[in-house]
Design an enzyme around this catalytic site. Sequence first.
Site, short mmCIF file in Angstrom:
data_model
loop_
_atom_site.label_atom_id
_atom_site.label_comp_id
_atom_site.label_asym_id
_atom_site.label_seq_id
_atom_site.Cartn_x
_atom_site.Cartn_y
_atom_site.Cartn_z
N LYS A 136 0.85 -1.20 0.00
CA LYS A 136 0.00 0.00 0.00
C LYS A 136 0.88 1.25 0.00
CE LYS A 136 -3.84 2.10 2.61
NZ LYS A 136 -4.66 2.02 3.84
N SER A 195 -9.69 1.95 3.05
CA SER A 195 -8.85 2.69 2.15
C SER A 195 -7.85 1.82 1.38
CB SER A 195 -8.06 3.74 2.93
OG SER A 195 -7.20 3.14 3.86
N SER A 253 -9.79 -0.28 7.29
CA SER A 253 -9.22 -0.20 5.93
C SER A 253 -8.53 -1.44 5.41
CB SER A 253 -8.23 0.96 5.86
OG SER A 253 -8.93 2.15 5.65
N1 GLN Z 1 -13.10 4.21 6.47
C1 GLN Z 1 -12.45 4.68 7.64
C2 GLN Z 1 -12.05 6.11 7.48
O1 GLN Z 1 -12.33 6.64 6.46
C3 GLN Z 1 -11.25 3.83 7.95
C4 GLN Z 1 -10.04 4.21 7.20
C5 GLN Z 1 -8.84 3.40 7.61
O2 GLN Z 1 -8.96 2.41 8.30
N2 GLN Z 1 -7.68 3.88 7.24
O3 GLN Z 1 -11.48 6.70 8.34
#
Ligand code: GLN
Length: 486
Positions: A87, A162, A186
């Site tokens: 990532k 994400s 994410s």
């Molecule tokens: N969807 C969550 C957010 O937007 C989690 C994102 C993540 O885990 N990096 O914060």
Amino acid sequence: MQKMNDKNFVQKPKTLTELSVGIRSGRTKSVDLTNSYYERIAALNPTLNVYLSLTKERALASAAKIDALAAKGAELPALAGIPVGIKDVLVTKGAPSTAGSKILKGYHPPYDATSVAKLEAAGAVILGKLNCDEFAMGSSNENSAYGPVRNPVDIDRVPGGSSGGSAAAVAADLAVATLGTDTGGSIRQPASFCGVVGVLPTYGRVSRYGLIAFASSLDRVGPFAANVRDAATLLNVIAGHDTMDATSSQRPVTDFTADIEKPVKGLRVGIPSEYFGEGLDPEVKQQIEKGIDQLRAAGAEIKEVALPTTQYAVPAYYLVATAEASSNLARFDGVRFGHRAANADTLSAMYRRSRDEGFGAEVKRRIILGTYALSAGYYDAYYRKAQQVRRLLAEEFLTAFADVDVIVTPTSPIPPFKLGEKTDDPLAMYLADIYTVTASLAGICGVTVPCGTTSAGLPVGMQILASHFNEGTAFRAARAVEAAQE
Ligand code: GLN
């Protein structure tokens, strides 16, 4: 190349074990395997937008080293010759590391994240950097400054976020396994959306050194793979104390694959009713209930557990996460990293314009929210309250884990949605994180494992949570669910 129809690009990678046998025997050349992945990436990436950049030279050099060792009959490390993707929020020496943001365009860090260095030291071949929501903020990968990733199961749908690129890469066999990060879901949610396995290690289990920070008390690094055993093998490699991350745990790392095949007879599985109520898609519910029945049939003991504070988890998460983000993102000011606005007259104009031009809308929204939550007069009403909710949630989990070994829930209340469906409604996007943010706030670990599909063929993921540092138990339950689907 297998292609089921115009919208589906799913292909199961060979397992780590299968590939390792080939590489160790010399029958599979790591260089050939690496090149075959680059060919597949060249063919599919224009459609799926999974990779933001490739690290070909580095990959082929590692692969050649492995082949030379194999030819000598040398002992090979755990991931020898295995092609992996990273990532883009994890830094890689001398290679682009953008965090999905325009502000870091052109940034080539001088060092490797510990998790990346550990993978490579174990023989893994790093193919490239994977698309993600900007600074890991999002649930659909649509917040990437470099365009959305498409879900290999159905390219009109989002892969989740994400870590959308990390999940889609494994689903489409553009890497055997990948690394992602999980702050509020994410890793788990995109794994669930793409039909692969994703792991949320306990907070502190894996070093965060070299992870471009979003919310430091929540951020975790973890693996994606096509099956539970491969995911556990990756965690074996990246887990452990790191002097470069003071929050990384000193606990010894045991072999996470050791108990994977151990029968689940007598395993106590908790079901929280709070995760099965309003807002849960009926088809997702049906698949998870079927999965729970399969665990019961395998001898697990199914019990109810109560997690009543769950209803406050989304607001608490979005206060803590944005507060920390507002502080972490202050460093992007056009001075040391990435984008700097041209022709600014004063220093403060340069800061303002660099940030205005470099950050996307969602990142700005979060910086504003977080700054507000921490400001004098509001701190007690918002940030402190959120921390209190966090504490209550953690205590509820601890109480529940006195009675059960794992807790089972859907990973996401809904199946993967269409691209563009939720982009105009940030609150709806935030609410969909309801089942994942709780474990993030509590610091506990978990695995998401594919658990059937909806009638339209969309993947459903089961989230299996375990108490701090009990990843092995979560893997064992996940393997039982996986075996029941085979
Ligand atoms: N969807 C969550 C957010 O937007 C989690 C994102 C993540 O885990 N990096 O914060």
